[in-house]
Design an enzyme around this catalytic site. Structure first.
Site, PDB file in Angstrom:
ATOM      1  N   GLY A 136       0.857  -1.181   0.000  1.00 51.13           N
ATOM      2  CA  GLY A 136       0.000   0.000   0.000  1.00 51.13           C
ATOM      3  C   GLY A 136       0.888   1.223   0.000  1.00 51.13           C
ATOM      4  N   SER A 152       5.786  -5.341  -1.343  1.00 50.97           N
ATOM      5  CA  SER A 152       5.716  -3.933  -1.713  1.00 50.97           C
ATOM      6  C   SER A 152       6.095  -3.069  -0.522  1.00 50.97           C
ATOM      7  CB  SER A 152       4.318  -3.616  -2.258  1.00 50.97           C
ATOM      8  OG  SER A 152       4.263  -2.341  -2.838  1.00 50.97           O
ATOM      9  N   ALA A 153       5.179  -2.302   0.056  1.00 53.83           N
ATOM     10  CA  ALA A 153       5.498  -1.470   1.213  1.00 53.83           C
ATOM     11  C   ALA A 153       6.048  -2.304   2.370  1.00 53.83           C
ATOM     12  CB  ALA A 153       4.256  -0.701   1.677  1.00 53.83           C
ATOM     13  N   GLU A 175       8.484  -7.121 -10.737  1.00 57.70           N
ATOM     14  CA  GLU A 175       7.246  -7.847 -10.479  1.00 57.70           C
ATOM     15  C   GLU A 175       7.481  -9.352 -10.640  1.00 57.70           C
ATOM     16  OE1 GLU A 175       3.724  -5.797 -10.306  1.00 57.70           O
ATOM     17  OE2 GLU A 175       5.510  -5.128  -9.235  1.00 57.70           O
ATOM     18  N   HIS A 231       8.501  -3.453  -7.334  1.00 58.46           N
ATOM     19  CA  HIS A 231       7.828  -3.097  -8.591  1.00 58.46           C
ATOM     20  C   HIS A 231       8.824  -2.448  -9.560  1.00 58.46           C
ATOM     21  CE1 HIS A 231       4.061  -3.765  -6.424  1.00 58.46           C
ATOM     22  NE2 HIS A 231       4.443  -2.891  -5.521  1.00 58.46           N
TER      23      HIS A 231
END
Length: 231
Positions: free
Chosen positions: A87, A120-121, A192, A157
């Site tokens: 997020g 991700s985060a 990714e 990413h």
């Protein structure tokens, strides 16, 4: 210390489907996970936790949201599997800092009492700082230092796509700005579908794509396999 740091959670196959085997390997029979949904901004934390709960259910892992705990510090100190979702990295760090959970979480994982999964985060959070996130600073997290579980930065990413007619900086140019000002700090661009597995002080890159190291004014690609930290 055991970590699984994913670039992304979603793929054409579904939510976390590409990482099911890696998650099961890292969990190693653990049947309960504490999920940190604080990076969610446009998604509510209950719904986010429910999505992760559904994804982990086929692995026999029950998921509890950290936000559901009456005592968040006690929940962290009791966890054997900590999962941190993606997020907005700034919001994630802000809430954890407000709750004074950064140091206890790092100690729990570093000491081997809990294993750590992030995407991700959540992967950014495992590094020394969040300065190489792609996210917009929608809140002030009160400092950029993160958990420091690995001695290098990540850029989840990662891609370096050049769009015809686009005059903004590419991802490589953005990361070059970081390494120009922090020339001794390595950054790994994690594409990714790729992830890092950290165990016993060793790192291994997994996934279908080459990742890219950035250090000072140098860049070079690395393939899946044991990962040597640049120096």
């Amino acid at each position: 210390m055991d970590l699984l740091l994913l670039s992304n959670s979603t793929s054409d196959d579904g939510y976390l489907v590409h990482a099911t085997g890696a998650i099961a390997e890292l969990a190693d029979g653990r049947t309960e996970a504490l999920f940190v949904p604080y990076a969610g901004v446009t998604r509510d934390w209950d719904g986010y936790t429910a999505q992760v709960r559904e994804a982990f259910a086929p692995l026999g892992i029950a998921v509890r949201g950290l936000h559901e705990a009456a005592d968040t510090l006690a929940a962290v100190n009791a966890a054997t599997l900590i999962v941190v979702g993606g997020g907005n990295t700034f919001r994630l760090l802000q809430v954890l800092r407000q709750q004074d959970l950064l140091a206890p979480m790092a100690a729990r994982v570093r000491g081997g009492a809990a294993r750590y999964i992030g995407w991700s985060a959540g992967s950014n959070l495992a590094t020394p700082s969040i300065r190489t996130t792609n996210d917009m600073p929608v809140v002030d997290p009160g400092g950029l230092d993160a958990l420091g579980l690995v001695p290098f930065q990540l850029n989840p990413h990662y891609y370096n796509l050049v769009v015809p007619g686009f005059r903004g900086e590419t991802r490589d140019q953005r990361l070059a700005e970081f390494t120009a000002l922090a020339p001794d700090t390595p950054v790994l661009g994690l594409p990714e579908g790729n992830w890092l597995r950290v165990a016993g002080g060793r790192q291994a890159l997994h996934g279908p794509h080459a990742a890219r190291w950035f250090l000072g004014d140098r860049t070079w690609d690395v393939q899946a396999g044991p990962l040597t930290l640049p120096g």
